[in-house]
Design an enzyme around this catalytic site. Structure first.
Site, PDB file in Angstrom:
ATOM      1  N   HIS A  98     -13.239  -2.598   3.754  1.00 33.62           N
ATOM      2  CA  HIS A  98     -11.839  -3.016   3.897  1.00 33.62           C
ATOM      3  C   HIS A  98     -11.224  -2.512   5.212  1.00 33.62           C
ATOM      4  CE1 HIS A  98      -7.575  -3.489   2.030  1.00 33.62           C
ATOM      5  NE2 HIS A  98      -7.470  -3.258   3.326  1.00 33.62           N
ATOM      6  N   GLU A 102       0.819  -1.220   0.000  1.00 36.55           N
ATOM      7  CA  GLU A 102       0.000   0.000   0.000  1.00 36.55           C
ATOM      8  C   GLU A 102       0.851   1.269   0.000  1.00 36.55           C
ATOM      9  OE1 GLU A 102      -2.876  -0.573  -0.736  1.00 36.55           O
ATOM     10  OE2 GLU A 102      -3.557  -2.413   0.224  1.00 36.55           O
ATOM     11  N   HIS A 105      -2.788   2.581   8.351  1.00 34.35           N
ATOM     12  CA  HIS A 105      -3.930   1.837   7.808  1.00 34.35           C
ATOM     13  C   HIS A 105      -4.154   0.593   8.660  1.00 34.35           C
ATOM     14  CE1 HIS A 105      -6.507  -0.479   5.206  1.00 34.35           C
ATOM     15  NE2 HIS A 105      -5.575  -1.410   5.031  1.00 34.35           N
TER      16      HIS A 105
HETATM   17  O1  2HA Z   1      -1.034  -4.822   3.896  1.00 31.89           O
HETATM   18  O2  2HA Z   1      -3.982  -4.261   4.965  1.00 31.89           O
HETATM   19  O3  2HA Z   1      -4.606  -3.286   2.610  1.00 31.89           O
HETATM   20  C1  2HA Z   1      -2.181  -5.525   4.185  1.00 31.89           C
HETATM   21  C2  2HA Z   1      -3.359  -4.664   4.017  1.00 31.89           C
HETATM   22  C3  2HA Z   1      -3.730  -4.326   2.650  1.00 31.89           C
HETATM   23 ZN    ZN Z   2      -5.846  -3.402   4.539  1.00 32.61          ZN
END
Ligand code: 2HA
Ligand code: ZN
Length: 270
Positions: A210, A116, A139
């Site tokens: 997600h 990412e 994230h």
């Molecule tokens: O790297 O969360 O979005 C693993 C993740 C992909």
């Molecule tokens: Zn992810």
């Protein structure tokens, strides 16, 4: 040279990934963090002329040329960062061509940065345009925030309002609201560009079905943003099936914003 394993930035990455793992936000290889470092500070721990290897990033990030980041590795588990930071993390510098990452430390088993990275670096550029103090992009897959994605409309205004109305502190912590993207394939430049576009307006961006992205000036601010969304989403989800007898009203949200003197998304209130 000082010992990099004792550097505040490696320590912070270890502590934060361990915390996130134990909160259940980063199962298996889920989640990634990038943290822009101060060159002079890194120079106390590493010879900045020693590039271990170069890795193409697959996109151009001219605004970040020369910038140094510590970044979680692709396929790596947050669970394992604490015990083996050198293979699970890497320190990279964006080379003069803007499209190559120079590895200065880490990814010791031959690995590379998170898949990412486009979303991270593009988000850094977008946030730095709004706030030159921005340093961290994070994230993860927080459970209740994600659960809310299945039963709530995926819309910036509607999603933000539901969170704001669940928890009094939300208006204070993220008066700028939450951006929401529809489901998109991850790990490519397209979702990176869409995330960065939202990051021009928001420090928080939901990746529909997600997870979430957060951006801030340090690890605490960024973690705190996601933590507050997740707390509100938890309250929302554990009460969503019950009759809603009480809620924070739009007028009360205005009262909070005025009392705490925050610059909020006025168009998100009725
Ligand atoms: O790297 O969360 O979005 C693993 C993740 C992909
Ligand atoms: Zn992810």
């Amino acid at each position: 040279m000082k010992d990099i394993f004792k550097s505040p930035f490696v320590e912070e990455m270890k502590k934060t990934t361990a915390n996130m793992y134990r909160l259940g936000w980063d199962e298996r290889n889920g989640g990634n963090i990038s943290y822009m470092l101060n060159e002079a500070e890194v120079a106390e721990y590493l010879d900045l002329n020693n590039v271990i290897r170069t890795i193409p990033t697959g996109f151009k990030a001219d605004a970040l040329i020369g910038k140094i980041f510590i970044v979680t590795g692709t396929g790596k588990y947050f669970k394992n960062v604490e015990v083996d930071p050198e293979s699970n993390l890497g320190i990279i510098r964006i080379a003069k061509d803007g499209t190559t990452a120079e590895l200065l430390w880490g990814y010791s088993d031959g690995g590379r940065f998170t898949s990412e990275l486009p979303a991270h670096l593009m988000s850094h550029m977008a946030r730095l345009g709004v706030n030159p103090e921005n340093r961290v992009v994070m994230h993860c897959h927080p459970t209740y925030t994600l659960a809310m994605n299945y039963s709530h409309k995926l819309d910036d205004r509607e999603f933000t309002r539901s969170l704001w109305k669940t928890c009094t502190e939300c208006m204070v912590v993220f008066p700028d609201g939450v951006g929401v993207l529809p489901w998109m394939l991850c790990g490519n430049n397209e979702i990176g560009e869409a995330t960065a576009e939202k990051m021009k307006e928001y420090r928080l961006v939901i990746w529909g079905l997600h997870g979430i992205y957060g951006a801030g000036k340090d690890m605490d601010e960024t973690f705190g943003l996601i933590e507050t969304v997740e707390k509100a989403a938890q309250l929302y989800m554990i009460s969503a099936h019950l009759p809603r007898i009480n809620t924070i009203t739009d007028d009360q949200l205005r009262v909070i914003a005025e009392a705490f003197k925050v610059d909020y998304r006025k168009d998100f209130l009725d």
